[in-house]
Structures are given as structure tokens and as C-alpha cells.
Design a protein around this motif. Structure first.
Motif, PDB file in Angstrom:
ATOM      1  N   ARG A   1       0.840  -1.205   0.000  1.00 22.22           N
ATOM      2  CA  ARG A   1       0.000   0.000   0.000  1.00 22.22           C
ATOM      3  C   ARG A   1       0.870   1.248   0.000  1.00 22.22           C
ATOM      4  NH1 ARG A   1      -2.832  -2.853   4.342  1.00 22.22           N
ATOM      5  NH2 ARG A   1      -1.573  -1.585   5.754  1.00 22.22           N
ATOM      6  N   PRO A   2       0.340   2.379  -0.454  1.00 21.21           N
ATOM      7  CA  PRO A   2       1.074   3.642  -0.338  1.00 21.21           C
ATOM      8  C   PRO A   2       1.311   3.984   1.136  1.00 21.21           C
ATOM      9  CG  PRO A   2      -0.781   3.860  -1.857  1.00 21.21           C
ATOM     10  CD  PRO A   2      -0.946   2.539  -1.180  1.00 21.21           C
TER      11      PRO A   2
ATOM     12  N   VAL B   1       4.762  -5.094  11.357  1.00 21.24           N
ATOM     13  CA  VAL B   1       3.633  -4.827  10.468  1.00 21.24           C
ATOM     14  C   VAL B   1       3.236  -3.363  10.583  1.00 21.24           C
ATOM     15  CG1 VAL B   1       2.728  -7.186  10.505  1.00 21.24           C
ATOM     16  CG2 VAL B   1       1.986  -5.547  12.249  1.00 21.24           C
ATOM     17  N   GLY B   2       2.524  -2.878   9.581  1.00 21.20           N
ATOM     18  CA  GLY B   2       2.067  -1.500   9.582  1.00 21.20           C
ATOM     19  C   GLY B   2       0.593  -1.399   9.892  1.00 21.20           C
ATOM     20  N   ALA B   3       0.160  -0.184  10.182  1.00 18.28           N
ATOM     21  CA  ALA B   3      -1.260   0.100  10.403  1.00 18.28           C
ATOM     22  C   ALA B   3      -1.620   1.350   9.629  1.00 18.28           C
ATOM     23  CB  ALA B   3      -1.548   0.290  11.888  1.00 18.28           C
ATOM     24  N   ARG B   4      -2.880   1.448   9.248  1.00 16.43           N
ATOM     25  CA  ARG B   4      -3.347   2.622   8.502  1.00 16.43           C
ATOM     26  C   ARG B   4      -4.096   3.560   9.422  1.00 16.43           C
ATOM     27  NH1 ARG B   4      -7.180   0.187   4.429  1.00 16.43           N
ATOM     28  NH2 ARG B   4      -7.293  -1.447   6.010  1.00 16.43           N
ATOM     29  N   ARG B   5      -3.950   4.839   9.204  1.00 16.21           N
ATOM     30  CA  ARG B   5      -4.712   5.832   9.953  1.00 16.21           C
ATOM     31  C   ARG B   5      -6.175   5.770   9.525  1.00 16.21           C
ATOM     32  NH1 ARG B   5      -2.331   7.864  14.085  1.00 16.21           N
ATOM     33  NH2 ARG B   5      -0.557   8.575  12.864  1.00 16.21           N
ATOM     34  N   ARG B   6      -7.081   5.746  10.483  1.00 18.95           N
ATOM     35  CA  ARG B   6      -8.508   5.728  10.158  1.00 18.95           C
ATOM     36  C   ARG B   6      -8.931   7.065   9.568  1.00 18.95           C
ATOM     37  NH1 ARG B   6     -10.859   3.133  15.764  1.00 18.95           N
ATOM     38  NH2 ARG B   6     -10.386   0.962  15.329  1.00 18.95           N
ATOM     39  N   HIS B   7      -9.827   7.032   8.614  1.00 18.07           N
ATOM     40  CA  HIS B   7     -10.360   8.255   8.029  1.00 18.07           C
ATOM     41  C   HIS B   7     -11.497   8.776   8.902  1.00 18.07           C
ATOM     42  CE1 HIS B   7      -7.962   7.876   4.436  1.00 18.07           C
ATOM     43  NE2 HIS B   7      -8.400   6.645   4.262  1.00 18.07           N
ATOM     44  N   GLY B   8     -11.365  10.018   9.390  1.00 16.06           N
ATOM     45  CA  GLY B   8     -12.422  10.630  10.173  1.00 16.06           C
ATOM     46  C   GLY B   8     -12.576  10.086  11.566  1.00 16.06           C
ATOM     47  N   ALA B   9     -11.592   9.350  12.076  1.00 13.60           N
ATOM     48  CA  ALA B   9     -11.681   8.805  13.436  1.00 13.60           C
ATOM     49  C   ALA B   9     -10.293   8.723  14.027  1.00 13.60           C
ATOM     50  CB  ALA B   9     -12.329   7.412  13.425  1.00 13.60           C
ATOM     51  N   ALA B  10     -10.260   8.707  15.365  1.00  7.05           N
ATOM     52  CA  ALA B  10      -8.977   8.617  16.051  1.00  7.05           C
ATOM     53  C   ALA B  10      -8.440   7.192  15.986  1.00  7.05           C
ATOM     54  CB  ALA B  10      -9.146   9.040  17.511  1.00  7.05           C
TER      55      ALA B  10
END
Length: 277
Positions: free
Chosen positions: A157-158, A242-251
Motif C-alpha cells: 500500500r502507499p 507490520v504496519g497500520a493505517r490511519r482511520r479516516h475521520g476517526a482517532a
């Protein structure tokens, strides 16, 4: 002053395992170590009698002091401080993560339900911390008994540059090799498909290979699901990253099914690296 390594302390066996790892990591990276104990009773706004409050506070300060002395016994040159902070353990550690290099937590799940090994506090911290989170499972061997291989999960993923950068820097500090694993979860219809995936994985790693030429790297494109491939690889690894993605519109982070499975079932410690802000 450099950002510290933070470890959650609560007196349990899983917290002592986390402390062992945190002390080793802090010593290897020459960073200070901060021992944090969340105390929900400190938020009760005067509803607890003073004598009870004093007893509870002294009890937990003694526990922190015991942990500090232990850390200095195993790593005498460490700079170690302690903090008894208001709030539950998860919120306390997430707050500390705002100025931390790494948060270290132990797995606390009971392990009897479908093999789950990870507790709710650890999941909360992994999903909300502002820095990488190292999760130490019960069965993980202790250094220097650990293998010299790290597994890096690359989803393709980017925005994975920070994840890859963290893994290479950690491997360099350990003198470890990296297994860069990309899983597609489907059978390869043709050899060309695997070749294309392998070329894309090579491209994702190219910059870090140039910056860390002394870190040996193996690549694996797997037809297993990402969760299956990472958990299987953890049996022979010192660390899974491993990586994690920032949630859109949420903490917080979107850990996703793969990270949940790895956190619950990995045989070695797991680091969840959030995206760079």
C-alpha cells in the motif's frame, strides 16, 4: 533529551516479560526507559478516603520502584524513571506515546478461547499509540536466545515507507537479517504474476537497501493469506513488523484482520508501526 522507551507496569507476569524486552531495547538503542503505571483511582476526585488513597498510591509506587531496580539489575547503564499517572493502563500508555520512541506491552489474553493471546489493553494501545508498539507474547524466547531474522510484512500500500524504514533500522541495530514478506492470498495463475509481485516488492525495498547495505534481505511472495504467512513465519523469527493505517475521520489506527490475527497468534514479539504523521 531523546524520546524514551515506555513500558506498562502492573505487577503481572506479562508486564515483567515486557520490561525485559523494553530494557534490552533501550540499552541497545541507548535510549532512556520510562516505567508507567496507570492508576484509575487517582481520577476519583476525592471520593476515596485519604488513608486509603495513600495506601493505594504507596503500594503502586513500591511496585514501580521494584520494577526500576530490576531494570537496572539487568541493564545497569540505563537511565530509568517511573510515572504513576491517572487513568486506566491503555489511556495512560497512549498519552505517553505522544513523546515516546516505542511502547512495550505484554500479552494478557487468557489464551483459552480460540488460541487468543492478546488482551484488550494491548489492542487499545496498538490501535491508538502515536509511536510503534512492541507486543511481547507469552511464549516468546528472551534475547539472546532469539533468532537473528526479522519478518517484515509488506502489504504493497502507499505510505509504507515509515514501516520499512523502522524495520531496517531495527535490523541494523540487532545485526539481523530481514525476510520481507508479501502475501497475495491467491494461487498464482502464471509465473509472470509472481514475478511482477516480486518486482514490486523489490521496488518498495530498494531505497532502504541502499541506506542499509549491511542488512541482509530475503524476499518472499506468498500465495497464502497475509495472516497465515506472517503467523507461520513468526515461528522462526525474532520479530514480526507490520504496519497500520490511519482511520479516516476517526482517532486511532485501523489494525484490520491481518494485524489482529498476528497480534493474537504470533509466536514471537510483534511491532505495529503507525504511519508517519
Amino acid at each position: 533529551m531523546p524520546n524514551p522507551i515506555i513500558v506498562g507496569i502492573d505487577g503481572s507476569a506479562h508486564a515483567w516479560r515486557a520490561l525485559d524486552r523494553a530494557a534490552e531495547h533501550a540499552a541497545r538503542h541507548r535510549l532512556p526507559l520510562r516505567l508507567v503505571l496507570g492508576a484509575h483511582f487517582l481520577m476519583n476526585g476525592g471520593s476515596i478516603p485519604d488513608d486509603v488513597l495513600g495506601h493505594l498510591t504507596a503500594e503502586r509506587e513500591d511496585l514501580l520502584d521494584e520494577a526500576r531496580q530490576y531494570a537496572l539489575e539487568v541493564q545497569p547503564r540505563l537511565d530509568v524513571d517511573t510515572a504513576l499517572v491517572p487513568g486506566d493502563a491503555g489511556h495512560a500508555l497512549v498519552k505517553e506515546s505522544e513523546r515516546a520512541a516505542l511502547i512495550v506491552v505484554g500479552s494478557r489474553g487468557l489464551g483459552g478461547f480460540q488460541g487468543l493471546l492478546f488482551g484488550s489493553v494491548g489492542l487499545y494501545v496498538a490501535a491508538h499509540a502515536r509511536c510503534p508498539v512492541l507486543v511481547v507474547p507469552r511464549a516468546a524466547p528472551f534475547p539472546p536466545e532469539t533468532p537473528d531474522e526479522m519478518v517484515l510484512g509488506v502489504a504493497g500500500r502507499p505510505g509504507e515507507e515509515h514501516l520499512i524504514e523502522w524495520a531496517f533500522a531495527e535490523a541494523a541495530s540487532r545485526g539481523a537479517r530481514i525476510l520481507a514478506l508479501h502475501a497475495v492470498g491467491v494461487d498464482f495463475a502464471a509465473p509472470r504474476t509472481r514475478l511482477v509481485e516480486d518486482m514490486e516488492l523489490s521496488a518498495a525495498l530498494a531505497g532502504m537497501r541502499e541506506r542499509h547495505p549491511d542488512v541482509p534481505v530475503d524476499q518472499l511472495v506468498s500465495d497464502r493469506t497475509a495472516a497465515q504467512a506472517l503467523v507461520e513465519a513468526s515461528a522462526h523469527a525474532a520479530l514480526v513488523v507490520v504496519g497500520a493505517r490511519r482511520r479516516h475521520g476517526a482517532a486511532g489506527m485501523a489494525l484490520g484482520r491481518v494485524n489482529h490475527a498476528v497480534l493474537h497468534h504470533a509466536a514471537c514479539p510483534v511491532v505495529v508501526v503507525p504511519p508517519r504523521d
